[in-house]
Design a protein around this motif. Structure first.
Motif, PDB file in Angstrom:
ATOM      1  N   ASN A 565      80.719 105.643  57.127  1.00 56.68           N
ATOM      2  CA  ASN A 565      82.050 106.224  57.269  1.00 56.68           C
ATOM      3  C   ASN A 565      82.867 105.967  56.011  1.00 56.68           C
ATOM      4  O   ASN A 565      82.644 104.993  55.298  1.00 56.68           O
ATOM      5  CB  ASN A 565      82.779 105.604  58.471  1.00 56.68           C
ATOM      6  N   ILE A 566      83.824 106.856  55.783  1.00 50.15           N
ATOM      7  CA  ILE A 566      84.708 106.713  54.621  1.00 50.15           C
ATOM      8  C   ILE A 566      85.918 105.882  55.016  1.00 50.15           C
ATOM      9  O   ILE A 566      86.469 106.039  56.112  1.00 50.15           O
ATOM     10  CB  ILE A 566      85.189 108.084  54.111  1.00 50.15           C
ATOM     11  N   SER A 567      86.349 105.019  54.119  1.00 51.87           N
ATOM     12  CA  SER A 567      87.568 104.250  54.353  1.00 51.87           C
ATOM     13  C   SER A 567      88.767 105.199  54.447  1.00 51.87           C
ATOM     14  O   SER A 567      88.921 106.115  53.637  1.00 51.87           O
ATOM     15  CB  SER A 567      87.779 103.256  53.204  1.00 51.87           C
ATOM     16  N   LYS A 568      89.619 104.978  55.451  1.00 45.11           N
ATOM     17  CA  LYS A 568      90.804 105.828  55.627  1.00 45.11           C
ATOM     18  C   LYS A 568      91.735 105.745  54.424  1.00 45.11           C
ATOM     19  O   LYS A 568      92.414 106.718  54.095  1.00 45.11           O
ATOM     20  CB  LYS A 568      91.552 105.413  56.900  1.00 45.11           C
ATOM     21  N   SER A 569      91.763 104.591  53.791  1.00 43.90           N
ATOM     22  CA  SER A 569      92.654 104.424  52.639  1.00 43.90           C
ATOM     23  C   SER A 569      92.228 105.312  51.472  1.00 43.90           C
ATOM     24  O   SER A 569      93.075 105.834  50.738  1.00 43.90           O
ATOM     25  CB  SER A 569      92.691 102.964  52.195  1.00 43.90           C
ATOM     26  N   ILE A 570      90.915 105.512  51.292  1.00 45.38           N
ATOM     27  CA  ILE A 570      90.431 106.377  50.212  1.00 45.38           C
ATOM     28  C   ILE A 570      90.886 107.817  50.450  1.00 45.38           C
ATOM     29  O   ILE A 570      91.377 108.500  49.544  1.00 45.38           O
ATOM     30  CB  ILE A 570      88.902 106.306  50.093  1.00 45.38           C
ATOM     31  N   VAL A 571      90.729 108.293  51.692  1.00 43.07           N
ATOM     32  CA  VAL A 571      91.157 109.655  52.037  1.00 43.07           C
ATOM     33  C   VAL A 571      92.661 109.792  51.855  1.00 43.07           C
ATOM     34  O   VAL A 571      93.149 110.777  51.288  1.00 43.07           O
ATOM     35  CB  VAL A 571      90.754 109.985  53.487  1.00 43.07           C
ATOM     36  N   ARG A 572      93.419 108.794  52.330  1.00 39.23           N
ATOM     37  CA  ARG A 572      94.869 108.852  52.216  1.00 39.23           C
ATOM     38  C   ARG A 572      95.318 108.892  50.757  1.00 39.23           C
ATOM     39  O   ARG A 572      96.229 109.652  50.395  1.00 39.23           O
ATOM     40  CB  ARG A 572      95.488 107.636  52.915  1.00 39.23           C
ATOM     41  N   ASN A 573      94.688 108.096  49.908  1.00 42.24           N
ATOM     42  CA  ASN A 573      95.071 108.061  48.501  1.00 42.24           C
ATOM     43  C   ASN A 573      94.852 109.406  47.818  1.00 42.24           C
ATOM     44  O   ASN A 573      95.662 109.827  46.985  1.00 42.24           O
ATOM     45  CB  ASN A 573      94.285 106.970  47.770  1.00 42.24           C
ATOM     46  N   PHE A 574      93.762 110.097  48.160  1.00 43.70           N
ATOM     47  CA  PHE A 574      93.535 111.428  47.591  1.00 43.70           C
ATOM     48  C   PHE A 574      94.611 112.407  48.063  1.00 43.70           C
ATOM     49  O   PHE A 574      95.124 113.212  47.283  1.00 43.70           O
ATOM     50  CB  PHE A 574      92.147 111.947  47.986  1.00 43.70           C
ATOM     51  N   LYS A 575      94.957 112.349  49.347  1.00 41.92           N
ATOM     52  CA  LYS A 575      95.969 113.260  49.891  1.00 41.92           C
ATOM     53  C   LYS A 575      97.326 113.055  49.236  1.00 41.92           C
ATOM     54  O   LYS A 575      98.074 114.005  49.014  1.00 41.92           O
ATOM     55  CB  LYS A 575      96.105 113.039  51.406  1.00 41.92           C
ATOM     56  N   GLU A 576      97.650 111.795  48.946  1.00 41.02           N
ATOM     57  CA  GLU A 576      98.967 111.486  48.391  1.00 41.02           C
ATOM     58  C   GLU A 576      99.092 111.858  46.918  1.00 41.02           C
ATOM     59  O   GLU A 576     100.210 112.050  46.424  1.00 41.02           O
ATOM     60  CB  GLU A 576      99.256 109.991  48.554  1.00 41.02           C
ATOM     61  N   ASN A 577      97.985 111.979  46.221  1.00 42.08           N
ATOM     62  CA  ASN A 577      98.043 112.172  44.770  1.00 42.08           C
ATOM     63  C   ASN A 577      97.394 113.461  44.282  1.00 42.08           C
ATOM     64  O   ASN A 577      97.357 113.701  43.079  1.00 42.08           O
ATOM     65  CB  ASN A 577      97.379 110.976  44.077  1.00 42.08           C
ATOM     66  N   GLN A 578      96.879 114.254  45.182  1.00 43.58           N
ATOM     67  CA  GLN A 578      96.281 115.530  44.810  1.00 43.58           C
ATOM     68  C   GLN A 578      96.682 116.592  45.839  1.00 43.58           C
ATOM     69  O   GLN A 578      96.969 116.284  46.993  1.00 43.58           O
ATOM     70  CB  GLN A 578      94.749 115.429  44.766  1.00 43.58           C
ATOM     71  N   PHE A 579      96.705 117.848  45.399  1.00 41.29           N
ATOM     72  CA  PHE A 579      96.916 118.949  46.342  1.00 41.29           C
ATOM     73  C   PHE A 579      95.576 119.209  47.041  1.00 41.29           C
ATOM     74  O   PHE A 579      94.645 119.719  46.431  1.00 41.29           O
ATOM     75  CB  PHE A 579      97.385 120.207  45.606  1.00 41.29           C
ATOM     76  N   ILE A 580      95.484 118.847  48.297  1.00 42.82           N
ATOM     77  CA  ILE A 580      94.244 118.988  49.057  1.00 42.82           C
ATOM     78  C   ILE A 580      94.472 119.963  50.208  1.00 42.82           C
ATOM     79  O   ILE A 580      95.366 119.763  51.039  1.00 42.82           O
ATOM     80  CB  ILE A 580      93.775 117.632  49.616  1.00 42.82           C
TER      81      ILE A 580
END
Length: 677
Positions: A565-580
């Motif tokens: 599984n992927i860490s939730k923090s990794i997913v959150r960090n991408f969402k906060e700093n990139q247009f996803i």
């Protein structure tokens, strides 16, 4: 804004420009001092000539700006500890154990496995050194040892270790955070390996820490609830080590985390309280001077006692200048105090401008002073209670507007309940502070009745209950907000143009406000365009492989083993700093393409001899048993990346081979993620 000292504004602008430009100006100390002296002589000469002729010329303002710009470069260079010849980075080796003598400077919040301190490195072997390090002392249940205190001198035979950088994109970089505090190495040891040295030099900070520790022991003898005691320590003693993660998160989510950090709010309330108590002194000139001296002395004693944190020192400096301004009867004393205090603090420590707390505190106070009068005049209720709450609402809104762009940039969330929480908390905060100070005084004198302590415990428990209740409404907490530094500048342009428009409505100001509003969606479109290139991230995940690919359609795909599984923090960090636009999970592959770059992933099977394939990058994962010399011979232009799924012994061997063959090698264990564009 009438009454503002424009001279100090010009000098502050020059100082900030010099600090920001210092890294782009590779000038030696000697050359810098020559430049500074030359401009000083030129400015003095021009100013003297113009004064004799009783004239003015813009050249004096330009020269003053240049003078303080070079002063900013100078103080930045001289405050850089890495440029000191006796700094430990200049005289020590990170590969072997050394005889180290340290002095404890500050106690940090402990980790799960270790106690943490900031220490000054005084001596390495027989060499006297300087510089701060992070000291980690592993917890050992078999060893009973009293915890270290500020000013304690200790000896340890250990090696200096590198700070671990952020291992994944947009993750909080603790190493960079410590670098900002002039900490560039860490020491990990155990209690049994420490030797306390008897010869110690006590400092004011040490005496203050000892007094806080004494009061904490007194408070611990009463039956305070665990969370209540933690809030008491944070609210009055500036110590947040005992705050639980969930309680701290609750305060943060409802937008009142600032009350748990001794800062301008607490110092301001204390200043008003002392002024009220000293009111019987009268309004004579001698009385005003005496009152000013007493208020400033009490403010600085409080700042020292609560740990001398940057936030409380900033507040103490600012309110000291406010007191002096009021004593001298200056108009706009508050705004001038902000400017002068910021100027002096930055002059002493140029690195402050990069601290989040410094930026947020000055933004909040500036916009309260600037916007509060504009908003307050929109409604003037006759009822005193309504007027009081209206003023609270106006202050909260002005502060929130002032810090909004910076908060979105640093924290990527907006607490929708901030207004409700502040209306509940701020009216009682003064009572909690005053009551708390009385509690501490009585406890220190061994005169605190148990029922009085119980009453304060009840109030703090009620406060925590209300905060936790409000934090349950997580639908009001807007998270994962993308906000770049470009949008920060646009945001403040909108706020300033709106503030000027409220002050005076005119055609020009309406046009400027509309232009800044149009700049916001325009900036977002430009930023989306800049992120249109395809990128592949080799992420660091312990004991497994994890890759992420972002394509031109703003789709983010994670490649990982099926049972992971992927860490939730990794997913959150991408969402906060990139247009996803969307996120998908897919199984790992052995070949990837990022724009024109070809990436080959070699797993435990060790297959890489593919006809016609000439990869630009090779990812080694799952500890493949390959002959790296043969691989490099076949692909001499390749760059090799080892992820977190490999045995460390393999990684060390591969790195040595690549260094010998002069092949670029990236190890995610030590260097963090790798981005391929």
């Amino acid at each position: 804004m009438k009454g503002i000292n424009t001279t100090i504004l010009i000098l502050l602008a020059g100082l900030l420009t010099g600090i920001l430009c210092e890294s782009y100006l590779p000038i030696s100390h000697k050359a810098l001092l020559i430049f500074l002296s030359g401009i000083l002589v030129l400015y003095t000469t021009v100013h003297f000539i113009l004064k004799l002729r009783r004239g003015q010329h813009p050249i004096t303002g330009i020269l003053a700006f240049l003078l303080f710009m070079f002063l900013g470069v100078t103080v930045t260079q001289f405050n850089d500890p890495l440029k000191k010849t006796n700094h430990y980075t200049q005289v020590t080796s990170a590969n072997s154990s050394q005889h180290l003598i340290l002095t404890i400077v500050e106690e940090l919040k402990p980790g799960f496995y270790d106690a943490k301190y900031i220490a000054r490195l005084n001596q390495t072997d027989s060499i006297f050194t300087t510089g701060l390090v992070l000291l980690n002392i592993t917890k050992d249940s078999t060893v009973q040892r009293s915890k270290l205190k500020v000013d304690d001198r200790i000896y340890v035979n250990q090696k200096l270790e590198k700070l671990t950088p952020a291992r994944n994109p947009y993750q909080f970089d603790y190493a960079a955070y410590l670098n900002g505090k002039n900490i560039y190495a860490q020491i990990t040891t155990s209690s049994k390996d420490l030797v306390n040295l008897k010869k110690q030099v006590k400092t004011l900070k040490g005496y203050a820490a000892k007094s806080r520790s004494h009061l904490q022991q007194k408070i611990n003898s009463y039956s305070f609830n665990k969370d209540s005691r933690a809030v008491l320590n944070a609210l009055l003693l500036g110590q947040r080590q005992e705050l639980s993660s969930d309680l701290q998160e609750s305060y943060s989510n409802v937008g009142v985390i600032h009350i748990l950090a001794v800062s301008g709010l607490h110092v301001g309330i204390l200043m008003l309280l002392v002024q009220f108590l000293l009111k019987p002194l009268g309004n004579f000139k001698t009385s005003r001077i005496l009152r000013c001296i007493l208020v400033i002395a009490i403010i600085w004693a409080f700042a020292l006692f609560t740990g001398s944190s940057p936030s409380v020192l900033r507040a103490a400096t600012m309110f000291s200048f406010i007191q002096l301004g009021l004593l001298l009867g200056q108009r706009q004393a508050s705004l001038n105090a902000i400017i002068i205090s910021a100027f002096l603090l930055i002059l002493i420590n140029p690195g402050l401008i990069y601290e989040v707390g410094f930026q947020l505190s000055y933004a909040a106070v500036f916009f309260i002073i600037w916007l509060y009068p504009k908003f307050e005049m929109l409604w003037e209720p006759k009822n005193k209670i309504l007027k009081y709450y209206w003023q609270l609402i106006v202050v909260s809104i002005a502060a929130q507007i002032g810090v909004l762009p910076l908060s979105l940039y640093y924290f990527h969330q907006f607490p929708g309940l901030f207004l409700v929480a502040n209306m509940i908390i701020l009216p009682v905060l003064g009572i909690l502070l005053i009551f708390g100070i009385v509690i501490l005084i009585l406890a220190g004198l061994n005169m605190l009745p148990a029922h009085v302590a119980s009453a304060y415990d009840f109030l703090l428990t009620l406060l925590n209950t209300v905060i936790r209740y409000l934090a349950q409404f997580d639908s009001f907490l807007i998270t994962n907000i993308y906000f770049s530094i470009t949008l920060v500048f646009i945001g403040y342009a909108i706020i300033f143009s709106f503030g000027n428009l409220i002050n005076k409505i005119s055609y020009t100001r309406i046009c400027i406000f509309l232009i800044t509003l149009i700049a916001l969606p325009t900036g977002i479109l430009v930023l989306r365009k800049q992120q249109s290139n395809s990128s592949l991230y080799v992420l660091h995940q312990y004991n497994t492989s994890l890759l992420a690919k972002q394509d031109s359609s703003k789709k983010l795909i994670f490649y990982l083993p099926e049972n992971k599984n992927i860490s939730k923090s990794i997913v959150r960090n991408f969402k906060e700093n990139q247009f996803i636009n969307s996120i998908q999970n897919k199984p790992l592959k052995n070949f990837y393409l990022a724009n024109t770059k070809k990436i080959l992933r070699i797993d435990s099977l060790g297959v890489y001899d593919i006809p016609g394939l000439k990869p630009d990058y090779i990812i080694l994962s799952q500890s493949p048993r390959i002959n790296l010399d043969r691989l490099i011979h076949q692909f001499p232009e390749v760059k090799i990346i080892a992820d977190g799924s490999n045995y460390k012994s393999y990684v060390m061997r591969w790195e040595a081979t690549c260094r010998k063959k002069k092949i670029p090698f990236h190890n995610t264990y030590e260097m963090g993620f790798y981005k391929i564009e």
